[in-house]
Design a protein around this motif. Structure first.
Motif, PDB file in Angstrom:
ATOM      1  N   LEU A 134       0.795  -1.109  -0.152  1.00  0.00           N
ATOM      2  CA  LEU A 134       0.130   0.091  -0.012  1.00  0.00           C
ATOM      3  C   LEU A 134       0.847   1.326  -0.012  1.00  0.00           C
ATOM      4  CD1 LEU A 134      -3.294   0.571   1.996  1.00  0.00           C
ATOM      5  CD2 LEU A 134      -1.478   2.279   2.040  1.00  0.00           C
ATOM      6  N   ASP A 135       2.051   1.068   0.929  1.00  0.00           N
ATOM      7  CA  ASP A 135       2.909   2.325   0.898  1.00  0.00           C
ATOM      8  C   ASP A 135       3.517   2.321  -0.634  1.00  0.00           C
ATOM      9  OD1 ASP A 135       5.198   3.869   1.092  1.00  0.00           O
ATOM     10  OD2 ASP A 135       5.822   2.991   3.102  1.00  0.00           O
ATOM     11  N   ARG A 136       3.976   1.345  -1.156  1.00  0.00           N
ATOM     12  CA  ARG A 136       4.485   1.518  -2.530  1.00  0.00           C
ATOM     13  C   ARG A 136       3.788   2.120  -3.576  1.00  0.00           C
ATOM     14  NH1 ARG A 136       9.465   0.996  -2.293  1.00  0.00           N
ATOM     15  NH2 ARG A 136       9.796  -0.967  -1.444  1.00  0.00           N
ATOM     16  N   PHE A 137       2.486   1.463  -3.507  1.00  0.00           N
ATOM     17  CA  PHE A 137       1.426   2.022  -4.599  1.00  0.00           C
ATOM     18  C   PHE A 137       1.038   3.506  -4.239  1.00  0.00           C
ATOM     19  CE2 PHE A 137      -0.130  -2.523  -5.615  1.00  0.00           C
ATOM     20  CZ  PHE A 137       0.469  -2.423  -6.734  1.00  0.00           C
ATOM     21  N   LEU A 164      -3.871  -7.825  16.462  1.00  0.00           N
ATOM     22  CA  LEU A 164      -2.518  -7.537  15.716  1.00  0.00           C
ATOM     23  C   LEU A 164      -1.488  -7.624  16.914  1.00  0.00           C
ATOM     24  CD1 LEU A 164      -3.508  -4.767  13.006  1.00  0.00           C
ATOM     25  CD2 LEU A 164      -3.368  -7.391  12.819  1.00  0.00           C
ATOM     26  N   ASP A 165      -0.592  -8.529  16.950  1.00  0.00           N
ATOM     27  CA  ASP A 165       0.324  -8.817  17.620  1.00  0.00           C
ATOM     28  C   ASP A 165       1.631  -8.666  17.263  1.00  0.00           C
ATOM     29  OD1 ASP A 165       0.385 -11.071  16.282  1.00  0.00           O
ATOM     30  OD2 ASP A 165       0.010 -12.399  18.156  1.00  0.00           O
ATOM     31  N   GLN A 166       2.411  -8.468  16.135  1.00  0.00           N
ATOM     32  CA  GLN A 166       3.307  -8.382  15.557  1.00  0.00           C
ATOM     33  C   GLN A 166       3.881  -6.965  15.025  1.00  0.00           C
ATOM     34  OE1 GLN A 166       5.949 -10.614  16.330  1.00  0.00           O
ATOM     35  NE2 GLN A 166       4.291 -12.220  17.238  1.00  0.00           N
ATOM     36  N   LEU A 167       3.346  -5.915  15.488  1.00  0.00           N
ATOM     37  CA  LEU A 167       3.694  -4.659  14.898  1.00  0.00           C
ATOM     38  C   LEU A 167       3.053  -4.539  13.646  1.00  0.00           C
ATOM     39  CD1 LEU A 167       7.382  -4.152  16.177  1.00  0.00           C
ATOM     40  CD2 LEU A 167       5.312  -3.607  17.324  1.00  0.00           C
ATOM     41  N   GLU A 168       2.097  -5.302  13.412  1.00  0.00           N
ATOM     42  CA  GLU A 168       1.326  -4.948  12.007  1.00  0.00           C
ATOM     43  C   GLU A 168       0.632  -3.417  12.025  1.00  0.00           C
ATOM     44  OE1 GLU A 168       1.035  -9.644  12.714  1.00  0.00           O
ATOM     45  OE2 GLU A 168       0.735  -7.665  13.732  1.00  0.00           O
ATOM     46  N   ASP A 169       0.174  -3.101  13.125  1.00  0.00           N
ATOM     47  CA  ASP A 169      -0.613  -1.904  13.170  1.00  0.00           C
ATOM     48  C   ASP A 169       0.475  -0.700  12.997  1.00  0.00           C
ATOM     49  OD1 ASP A 169       0.675  -2.765  15.353  1.00  0.00           O
ATOM     50  OD2 ASP A 169      -0.987  -2.094  16.987  1.00  0.00           O
ATOM     51  N   ASP A 170       1.829  -0.920  13.410  1.00  0.00           N
ATOM     52  CA  ASP A 170       2.633   0.117  13.420  1.00  0.00           C
ATOM     53  C   ASP A 170       3.064   0.208  11.715  1.00  0.00           C
ATOM     54  OD1 ASP A 170       2.579   0.001  16.160  1.00  0.00           O
ATOM     55  OD2 ASP A 170       4.964   0.516  15.944  1.00  0.00           O
ATOM     56  N   ARG A 171       3.140  -0.982  11.195  1.00  0.00           N
ATOM     57  CA  ARG A 171       3.591  -1.038   9.613  1.00  0.00           C
ATOM     58  C   ARG A 171       2.460  -0.299   8.731  1.00  0.00           C
ATOM     59  NH1 ARG A 171       7.146  -5.650   8.899  1.00  0.00           N
ATOM     60  NH2 ARG A 171       6.504  -5.744   6.746  1.00  0.00           N
ATOM     61  N   LEU A 172       1.231  -0.581   9.249  1.00  0.00           N
ATOM     62  CA  LEU A 172      -0.030   0.166   8.378  1.00  0.00           C
ATOM     63  C   LEU A 172       0.118   1.667   8.682  1.00  0.00           C
ATOM     64  CD1 LEU A 172      -2.393  -0.026   6.457  1.00  0.00           C
ATOM     65  CD2 LEU A 172      -3.589  -0.857   8.587  1.00  0.00           C
ATOM     66  N   ALA A 173       0.333   2.180  10.093  1.00  0.00           N
ATOM     67  CA  ALA A 173       0.242   3.463  10.309  1.00  0.00           C
ATOM     68  C   ALA A 173       1.315   4.202   9.606  1.00  0.00           C
ATOM     69  CB  ALA A 173       0.520   3.610  11.869  1.00  0.00           C
ATOM     70  N   ARG A 174       2.516   3.598   9.450  1.00  0.00           N
ATOM     71  CA  ARG A 174       3.718   4.290   8.578  1.00  0.00           C
ATOM     72  C   ARG A 174       3.350   4.238   7.081  1.00  0.00           C
ATOM     73  NH1 ARG A 174       7.843   5.344  11.912  1.00  0.00           N
ATOM     74  NH2 ARG A 174       7.969   4.206  13.793  1.00  0.00           N
ATOM     75  N   ALA A 175       2.750   3.219   6.612  1.00  0.00           N
ATOM     76  CA  ALA A 175       2.157   3.261   5.095  1.00  0.00           C
ATOM     77  C   ALA A 175       1.487   4.411   4.825  1.00  0.00           C
ATOM     78  CB  ALA A 175       1.754   1.815   4.961  1.00  0.00           C
ATOM     79  N   VAL A 176       0.219   4.330   5.762  1.00  0.00           N
ATOM     80  CA  VAL A 176      -0.660   5.774   5.668  1.00  0.00           C
ATOM     81  C   VAL A 176       0.178   7.013   5.705  1.00  0.00           C
ATOM     82  CG1 VAL A 176      -2.616   6.638   6.494  1.00  0.00           C
ATOM     83  CG2 VAL A 176      -2.546   4.387   6.465  1.00  0.00           C
TER      84      VAL A 176
END
Length: 263
Positions: A134-137, A164-176
């Motif tokens: 999502l970040d790349r696109f 979510l328990d493996q920092l997936e929420d952080d990755r999505l926040a950074r992508a946004v």
């Protein structure tokens, strides 16, 4: 079967006695393998390196991208969740088709297996790997950034029983946050995607105990607020880049967060 560790040891040189097309097909299969040592091991590094070095040319990149887009419908979870990683490599290397965005948009909010890690399959990371694509696109000139923001909202509001328990929420926040650095975003587009979150999770719609997907959304938006305030780094060495319409984004995030947690 190719000894990919030997390819790594040879500075990623293409084996002289092998056809490149055959090797790429083998790499593609490896990136969907149920064995995490295969899927997340040497083949991953070889494919990434060959794409970055231009060993895999334009036609092969497009063919591989088409295969990954089709893989979003694969019955095997590890095949689906590693497809966005490969597509991200391809887009980074200069390959792109609008159809890949469509395939990704159909899969990302609909994926139900959100486990970060499985004892047998290893890393799955559907939300995190999807966030990376999502970040790349979202930063690609041929992709409407508002569409990627709306896709993030769709992922955040999709019901799930998995916290979510493996920092997936952080990755999505950074992508946004990275998408929100696009200077061609209007203020309305930079904040309007949050309306879907507000509508789904407003105070009058939340019950206790708090559902997993609401908890996931709260944590994602809280980090996004911090990134809106401080900026987001492209990598560890770079300076933080400000989000476009920073103050408007912060204001709308605060409003939505307040409505979700209000009792």
């Amino acid at each position: 079967m190719t000894d990919w560790n030997s390819v790594v040891d040879a500075d990623y040189a293409v084996p002289a006695d092998r056809d490149l097309g055959e090797l790429v097909r083998e790499l593609s299969r490896a990136l969907a393998d149920r064995d995490p040592e295969v899927r997340d091991g040497a083949p991953y590094g070889v494919l990434d390196t060959w794409l970055r070095r231009g060993v895999i040319d334009g036609r092969q990149r497009l063919e591989l991208g088409d295969e990954m887009a089709a893989r979003f419908g694969d019955p095997e979870v590890q095949a689906r969740t590693f497809a966005p990683l490969v597509l991200g490599m391809i887009v980074e290397a200069g390959g792109f088709r609008a159809e890949w965005v469509d395939a990704f948009a159909r899969w990302y909010p609909a994926e139900e297996d959100l486990r970060g890690y499985d004892e047998e399959l290893g890393w799955l990371h559907a939300v995190a790997h999807g966030a990376d694509l999502l970040d790349r696109f979202g930063r690609h000139a041929e992709v409407d950034p508002a569409r990627m923001l709306e896709l993030a909202a769709a992922r955040l509001t999709a019901p799930t029983g998995h916290v979510l328990d493996q920092l997936e929420d952080d990755r999505l926040a950074r992508a946004v946050a990275h998408v929100l650095t696009r200077t061609d975003l209007s203020e309305r587009d930079a904040t309007g995607w949050l309306d879907a979150v507000d509508a789904a999770f407003g105070a009058d719609r939340i019950v206790t105990p708090v559902p997993a997907h609401v908890s996931n959304c709260l944590r994602t938006l809280r980090l996004l607020y911090v990134l809106a305030d401080r900026g987001v780094r492209a990598d560890q060495e770079s300076d933080p880049e400000p989000l476009h319409h920073r103050e408007a984004v912060k204001t709308r995030l605060a409003e939505v967060l307040d409505r979700i947690v209000k009792r």
